[in-house]
Design a protein around this motif. Structure first.
Motif, short mmCIF file in Angstrom:
data_model
loop_
_atom_site.label_atom_id
_atom_site.label_comp_id
_atom_site.label_asym_id
_atom_site.label_seq_id
_atom_site.Cartn_x
_atom_site.Cartn_y
_atom_site.Cartn_z
N MET A 150 -45.27 -2.05 -23.80
CA MET A 150 -44.62 -0.74 -23.96
C MET A 150 -44.35 -0.09 -22.61
O MET A 150 -45.15 -0.21 -21.67
N PRO A 151 -43.23 0.63 -22.48
CA PRO A 151 -42.94 1.34 -21.24
C PRO A 151 -43.78 2.60 -21.10
O PRO A 151 -44.49 3.00 -22.03
N LEU A 152 -43.70 3.22 -19.94
CA LEU A 152 -44.35 4.51 -19.74
C LEU A 152 -43.84 5.53 -20.74
O LEU A 152 -42.68 5.47 -21.17
N LEU A 153 -44.71 6.49 -21.10
CA LEU A 153 -44.26 7.64 -21.88
C LEU A 153 -43.46 8.55 -20.96
O LEU A 153 -43.94 8.95 -19.88
N ALA A 154 -42.28 8.90 -21.38
CA ALA A 154 -41.46 9.83 -20.61
C ALA A 154 -42.03 11.23 -20.72
O ALA A 154 -42.77 11.54 -21.67
N PRO A 155 -41.74 12.11 -19.76
CA PRO A 155 -42.18 13.51 -19.90
C PRO A 155 -41.73 14.10 -21.23
O PRO A 155 -40.58 13.94 -21.65
#
Length: 491
Positions: A104-109
């Motif tokens: 999974m990618p980073l959680l965006a702001p």
């Protein structure tokens, strides 16, 4: 959050305990997810305001789950940068493990991501898997209670340890990796590194003036500005109210970026009862050590009334932090942040690790005796000048994954060929320490094992979900310069 009284807890959690006895499907439907936020906060450190990150739950920093409660969490990123959180010590589905782009990618702001898996009991923690963010205190305790924790007549206290710099973490990391930081090249001797363990010969080893096999060990990458216990220094320590003559379960979590600690309970009788969330046969002692990423549960029997400091001593140095357990009306002494003498290096001969034996009730299931299907030897290498750390001579991105098939019994031997220790952490699995420097043992269950310089440690595990699992050093400057690989499990 840091002081958890059994008596005060029973009434408040009666309904939750009842829910935990329901069928799992009904429980999952009955309990709403817990909200957890990655956010910023301001600490007062030595009279200076410091803006750091944090993981805020309903009760403050961190989470406490009841026996049988699932890990059902909605994580919201309230930062202005992307982040991702790893649930250290838990075994979620790989999709929920919390490593950037694995998978999974980073959680965006502003983004919220949901997690739902069976929680493993014990003392664990959660942290960003972006090194500069963990160094900026984006981490918190994750405590999952067992039924026996509720039945025990003892008070629970969490001690969450950090190293801290007022300078931005990316600057600290850049200085370390560029080789410009002041390094502690303390030499060490060959005597036992265990401080005050029962039944051991504890020669008075002093730092400096002696060498390990004629070579100097590099203990500390960087002199941080402060060392924190529950976000505080000894100039203003947390004072935890306790009962006269009571029993305390101290849950110690080393969330530091680059510091190993010795835990010193002073004159209070103490015994180590769990490592990395898993029970061990109790070991009495006066000092217990832990490297980055590791956890210790220590039972303390308070001798009566008074104030009882519990200190965390930086290895190979004079700096220290800690908290104070105080009975009603006790005068709290002032404690300086520097001890009179430097401590010894942490477990250089693995004497503490050899003492630890997995308690029978917990050690049988994960690593029941069976033939080994696959073995791996991992060479841990690197040095200070130039600054770089590798596994099998390769850094992340140029790495060769360790292969296994789901269900196989696997033994991994970590052979440290460098002059710095490495706490090696494997995601998605629990392992048992089965050999130390050629000596077979039935050791502790762990997820993070410390491998001192020029040492070999073998761990045994059963390969789990078919997926890519991170395997890395938990020393953040080592991790950031590539000291990680993957444990690639196929179906």
């Amino acid at each position: 959050m840091n002081s958890l009284s059994r008596r005060g807890f029973l009434a408040a959690t009666a309904a939750a305990i009842g829910a935990a006895q329901m069928p799992r499907t009904a429980f999952a439907q009955a309990v709403a997810p817990i909200g957890l936020s990655a956010t910023t906060r301001t600490l007062d450190i030595e009279g200076r305001a410091a803006t750091v990150f944090g993981l805020s739950g309903p009760g403050g920093q961190g989470l406490v789950l009841d026996p049988g409660q699932r890990f059902r969490v909605d994580l919201t990123n309230d930062l202005d940068i992307g982040t991702i959180i790893h649930w250290h010590g838990q075994i979620p589905p790989n999709l929920q493990d919390g490593v950037p782009d694995m998978p999974m990618p980073l959680l965006a702001p502003g983004e919220t991501r949901s997690y739902d898996f069976e929680a493993r009991p014990g003392t664990h923690w959660m942290h960003s898997h972006v090194p500069v963010q963990e160094m900026t205190l984006l981490a918190a305790p994750l405590i999952v209670r067992r039924p026996e924790d509720l039945a025990a007549d003892r008070q629970e206290v969490v001690m969450f340890l950090h190293d801290f710099s007022f300078r931005p973490a990316d600057q600290v990391l850049a200085e370390i990796t560029a080789g410009m930081a002041d390094h502690d090249m303390s030499a060490m001797g060959a005597e036992s590194s265990v401080g005050g363990m029962a039944g051991m010969n504890h020669g008075g080893m002093q730092m400096g003036g002696m060498a390990m096999n004629g070579m100097a060990m590099d203990l500390n990458d960087f002199d941080f500005d402060a060392y924190l216990a529950n976000d505080r220094t000894l100039s203003d320590p947390e004072v935890v109210p306790v009962e006269r003559g009571g029993r305390v379960l101290l849950r110690v979590i080393n969330a530091a970026a680059a510091t190993s600690f010795w835990i010193d309970p002073g004159e209070v009788p103490a015994r180590l009862v769990a490592t990395d969330g898993h029970a061990v046969e109790p070991v009495a002692g006066r000092r217990f050590g832990l490297a980055m990423g590791q956890r210790l549960d220590i039972e303390l029997d308070l001798p009566g009334s008074g104030a009882f400091p519990v200190l965390a001593l930086r290895e190979g140095a004079r700096e220290r932090t800690g908290l104070v357990l105080a009975t009603p009306g006790a005068a709290v002494p002032r404690i300086t942040a520097l001890s009179d003498e430097e401590t010894r290096a942490f477990d250089t001969d693995l004497a503490q690790e050899v003492l630890l034996k997995g308690a029978t009730a917990t050690a049988i299931a994960p690593v029941a005796p069976r033939p080994v299907d696959r073995t791996h030897m991992m060479m841990l290498q690197g040095g200070m000048m130039p600054y770089g750390w590798t596994i099998d001579g390769r850094s992340w991105g140029n790495h060769t994954p360790l292969q296994a098939k789901s269900g196989e019994r696997v033994e991994i031997t970590f052979h440290n060929m460098s002059m710095m220790g490495h706490p090696m952490h494997l995601h998605g699995h629990v392992f048992q320490v089965v050999n130390v420097n050629g000596r077979a043992i039935i050791g502790a269950l762990r997820d993070t094992v410390y491998v001192p310089p020029m040492a070999m440690v073998t761990v045994a595990l059963d390969a789990g979900e078919a997926a890519r699992w991170m395997l890395h050093c938990h020393h953040m400057p080592h991790l950031s310069t590539g000291m990680m690989t993957e444990f690639a499990v196929s179906a």
